[in-house]
Design a protein around this motif. Structure first.
Motif, PDB file in Angstrom:
ATOM      1  N   THR A  92       0.804  -1.258   0.037  1.00  0.00           N
ATOM      2  CA  THR A  92       0.103  -0.015   0.224  1.00  0.00           C
ATOM      3  C   THR A  92       0.952   1.339  -0.019  1.00  0.00           C
ATOM      4  N   VAL A  93       1.716   1.258   1.010  1.00  0.00           N
ATOM      5  CA  VAL A  93       2.704   2.454   0.815  1.00  0.00           C
ATOM      6  C   VAL A  93       3.498   2.560  -0.172  1.00  0.00           C
ATOM      7  N   SER A  94       4.082   1.505  -0.697  1.00  0.00           N
ATOM      8  CA  SER A  94       4.733   1.620  -2.057  1.00  0.00           C
ATOM      9  C   SER A  94       3.862   2.133  -3.067  1.00  0.00           C
ATOM     10  N   PHE A  95       2.703   1.892  -3.246  1.00  0.00           N
ATOM     11  CA  PHE A  95       1.773   2.143  -4.294  1.00  0.00           C
ATOM     12  C   PHE A  95       1.552   3.878  -3.854  1.00  0.00           C
ATOM     13  N   ILE A  96       1.541   4.208  -3.043  1.00  0.00           N
ATOM     14  CA  ILE A  96       1.534   5.570  -2.420  1.00  0.00           C
ATOM     15  C   ILE A  96       2.506   6.405  -3.123  1.00  0.00           C
ATOM     16  N   VAL A  97       3.761   5.948  -2.534  1.00  0.00           N
ATOM     17  CA  VAL A  97       4.954   6.444  -3.152  1.00  0.00           C
ATOM     18  C   VAL A  97       5.135   6.533  -4.476  1.00  0.00           C
ATOM     19  N   PHE A  98       4.738   5.397  -5.146  1.00  0.00           N
ATOM     20  CA  PHE A  98       5.062   5.558  -6.601  1.00  0.00           C
ATOM     21  C   PHE A  98       4.027   6.606  -7.220  1.00  0.00           C
ATOM     22  N   ALA A  99       2.679   6.931  -6.704  1.00  0.00           N
ATOM     23  CA  ALA A  99       1.737   7.559  -7.172  1.00  0.00           C
ATOM     24  C   ALA A  99       2.154   8.932  -6.892  1.00  0.00           C
ATOM     25  N   LEU A 100       2.919   9.270  -5.640  1.00  0.00           N
ATOM     26  CA  LEU A 100       3.572  10.735  -5.453  1.00  0.00           C
ATOM     27  C   LEU A 100       4.569  10.828  -6.462  1.00  0.00           C
ATOM     28  N   PHE A 101       5.621   9.890  -6.599  1.00  0.00           N
ATOM     29  CA  PHE A 101       6.628  10.064  -7.393  1.00  0.00           C
ATOM     30  C   PHE A 101       6.084  10.560  -8.930  1.00  0.00           C
ATOM     31  N   VAL A 102       4.979   9.954  -9.531  1.00  0.00           N
ATOM     32  CA  VAL A 102       4.383  10.293 -10.858  1.00  0.00           C
ATOM     33  C   VAL A 102       3.904  11.623 -10.706  1.00  0.00           C
ATOM     34  N   GLY A 103       3.488  11.894  -9.712  1.00  0.00           N
ATOM     35  CA  GLY A 103       2.791  13.304  -9.360  1.00  0.00           C
ATOM     36  C   GLY A 103       3.588  14.402  -9.516  1.00  0.00           C
ATOM     37  N   VAL A 104       4.920  14.393  -9.026  1.00  0.00           N
ATOM     38  CA  VAL A 104       5.850  15.277  -8.801  1.00  0.00           C
ATOM     39  C   VAL A 104       6.751  15.190  -9.996  1.00  0.00           C
ATOM     40  N   PHE A 105       6.812  14.128 -10.738  1.00  0.00           N
ATOM     41  CA  PHE A 105       7.437  14.067 -12.165  1.00  0.00           C
ATOM     42  C   PHE A 105       6.716  14.833 -12.976  1.00  0.00           C
ATOM     43  N   ALA A 117      11.708  14.582  -9.197  1.00  0.00           N
ATOM     44  CA  ALA A 117      10.911  13.507  -8.286  1.00  0.00           C
ATOM     45  C   ALA A 117      11.603  12.764  -7.197  1.00  0.00           C
ATOM     46  N   ALA A 118      12.662  12.368  -7.821  1.00  0.00           N
ATOM     47  CA  ALA A 118      13.583  11.714  -7.015  1.00  0.00           C
ATOM     48  C   ALA A 118      14.136  12.463  -5.841  1.00  0.00           C
ATOM     49  N   ASP A 119      14.393  13.766  -6.271  1.00  0.00           N
ATOM     50  CA  ASP A 119      15.022  14.377  -4.921  1.00  0.00           C
ATOM     51  C   ASP A 119      13.837  14.928  -3.871  1.00  0.00           C
ATOM     52  N   VAL A 120      12.745  14.998  -4.394  1.00  0.00           N
ATOM     53  CA  VAL A 120      11.690  15.271  -3.291  1.00  0.00           C
ATOM     54  C   VAL A 120      11.369  13.943  -2.392  1.00  0.00           C
ATOM     55  N   LEU A 121      11.509  13.081  -2.996  1.00  0.00           N
ATOM     56  CA  LEU A 121      11.267  11.792  -2.332  1.00  0.00           C
ATOM     57  C   LEU A 121      12.465  11.190  -1.405  1.00  0.00           C
ATOM     58  N   ASN A 122      13.526  11.768  -2.017  1.00  0.00           N
ATOM     59  CA  ASN A 122      14.681  11.672  -1.065  1.00  0.00           C
ATOM     60  C   ASN A 122      14.387  12.360   0.292  1.00  0.00           C
ATOM     61  N   VAL A 138      13.576   4.127 -10.465  1.00  0.00           N
ATOM     62  CA  VAL A 138      12.252   4.404 -10.586  1.00  0.00           C
ATOM     63  C   VAL A 138      11.741   5.442 -11.486  1.00  0.00           C
ATOM     64  N   GLY A 139      12.585   6.627 -11.655  1.00  0.00           N
ATOM     65  CA  GLY A 139      12.312   7.480 -12.528  1.00  0.00           C
ATOM     66  C   GLY A 139      12.485   7.205 -13.963  1.00  0.00           C
ATOM     67  N   ASN A 140      13.831   6.639 -14.256  1.00  0.00           N
ATOM     68  CA  ASN A 140      14.487   6.234 -15.402  1.00  0.00           C
ATOM     69  C   ASN A 140      13.321   4.862 -16.021  1.00  0.00           C
TER      70      ASN A 140
END
Lengths: 250, 208
Positions: A6-19, A218-223, B189-191
């Motif tokens: 669940t958390v993994s999916f939320i993180v992925f969705a957040l990543f796509v949003g920021v991206f 996106a990677a930086d924000v999640l970092n 993930v980004g790539n």
């Protein structure tokens, strides 16, 4: 269901949003800054030196299985191939995996076309060695007495072999990997290195496009989010509260 | 042709990756079976790519032979060996008696000998790596000494050494490694997202 899905999916969705948000923002403002990677400058220096000496440069992805590091390496390969095409310097590529051969050829061909130097492309310099990659790579470096040695990808002990072989000819060496077990060795032996995520960020610095900038942002924000969670989690666990740990594992 | 070269790979990549990613998040048995099948196809695709690789080897070495380069004799040996293994493998499969003999008594000893020579490279490279020529090498050297102090006679005469080594391993090393791993994982993930969605097509000979 796997733990933490669940958390993994939320993180992925957040990543796509920021991206997408960062990409769109870059498209509007055109603003992107990243610190200059020393390794990129060293790559150019190595190719320049090879041009002056009339010697080739060598490139390898290492012996690791095909993964995302190869995709990062393709961008850097294109950069190196463009410089080689521009200065009429040969670049010999040693490859261990057969599926990487056509992709490498396409990347190099594109670089030469963009420089208008397709007629100077040596297709036989993209060399598939398979399981014989390591001795063949050492032999190639030694016979050609390369002036520059680049190794970007999933590196294992072959990076040390490459460093040693090229060091005998005082080649400028640039390597990059996210394999932490090899980082100390390439840091000690090379002139400059890409550490983990730097390989991916370098692509954005070379050609800042909305897609690449969005990815880096996106990677930086999640970092930052992860570091924050780690600090909060450490404080909570120290205080005897495991609620954050339980939440993340849901 | 342009569709086959640039658009079809993106469509296939997206379709396959969607199933593989989705089956991780959603518990649908049919998708799990399909994802496992896609991963098996990967081996078959790699086998096709192997043919391209072999083509490249033949082109390279045939060129050296036809130009009568000084290394032409080695190129000839490579091509003859390739032909023998290919012919015997196709004739009696890789489990055949002759193929097994060739593999066990020709290839394996040669490969082992070749691999053994890397010992000298590793030794020399280790010396080069541990020579303090820059700050990174100095850190590597000091860390290595601390790690070495925890074993053998040092640990007897210097009981604090194993504790220092354990601290180096558990705190700064682990923290550094995890920082690199987490940062790189997010970039991966980004790539991957860019490639799966077709936003990045550099590996297909195209840009964005």
């Amino acid at each position: 269901m796997n733990a933490g899905v669940t958390v993994s999916f939320i993180v992925f969705a957040l990543f796509v949003g920021v991206f997408y948000y960062s990409g769109a923002r870059f498209k509007q403002t055109g603003k992107f800054s990243a610190r200059k990677f020393e390794a990129l400058g060293k790559m150019e220096e190595a190719i320049g030196r090879a041009t002056e000496m009339g010697k080739p440069v060598h490139w390898s992805y290492g012996m690791g299985a095909f993964d995302a590091q190869y995709l990062a390496a393709f961008v850097l390969l294109e950069y190196a191939a463009s410089l080689c095409a521009k200065y009429d310097t040969r670049m010999i590529v040693s490859i261990a995996l057969p599926e990487v051969v056509p992709m490498t050829e396409e990347v190099i061909r594109k670089a030469y076309i963009e420089q208008g130097k397709l007629d100077t492309l040596h297709t036989e310099d993209v060399r598939f060695w398979g399981g014989s990659h390591n001795p063949a790579m050492i032999g190639t470096i030694s016979r050609e007495q390369v002036a520059g040695n680049f190794m970007i990808g999933s590196l294992f002990h072959e990076s040390i072999l490459s460093i040693e072989a090229a060091a005998r000819y005082n080649a400028i060496q640039v390597m990059g990997t996210q394999n932490t077990h090899q980082l100390p060795f390439i840091a000690a032996g090379c002139d400059a290195i890409f550490i983990g995520a730097e390989m991916f960020a370098a692509a954005a610095q070379l050609e800042p496009t909305p897609v690449r900038v969005g990815s880096v942002w996106a990677a930086d924000v999640l970092n930052v989010v992860f570091v924050g969670l780690m600090i909060i989690g450490a404080l909570l666990v120290t205080a005897g509260n495991t609620s954050l740990k339980t939440l993340i594992l849901k | 042709m342009q569709f086959v070269k640039s658009k079809l790979p993106v469509v296939v990549t997206f379709g396959a990756a969607f199933i593989i990613v989705a089956q991780y998040y959603f518990n649908i048995p049919a998708w799990k079976t399909l994802a496992a099948e896609f991963l098996r196809w990967n081996v078959i695709i790699a086998a096709f790519a192997l043919a391209l690789g072999i083509g490249g080897i033949v082109k390279l070495h045939w060129g050296r032979i036809s130009r009568r380069q000084p290394t032409a004799v080695y190129s000839a040996a490579t091509l003859i060996t390739l032909a023998i293994f290919l012919f015997v493998g196709l004739y009696e499969t890789t489990r055949g008696k002759t193929y097994t003999w060739l593999y066990d008594f020709i290839y394996n000893p040669v490969a082992a000998t070749s691999y053994a020579t890397t010992f000298f490279f590793i030794t020399s490279a280790a010396y080069r790596a541990f020579r303090i020529k820059n700050s990174y090498a100095a850190v590597l050297m000091i860390s290595a000494i601390l790690m070495m102090l925890q074993v053998g006679v040092f640990s007897v005469y210097l009981p604090v050494a194993p504790k220092i080594a354990a601290w180096v391993w558990n705190i700064p090393t682990t923290a550094g490694m995890r920082a690199v791993t987490i940062g790189a994982a997010l970039s991966v993930v980004g790539n991957a997202f860019r490639v799966i969605t077709g936003l990045e097509r550099g590996h297909l000979g195209g840009g964005e």
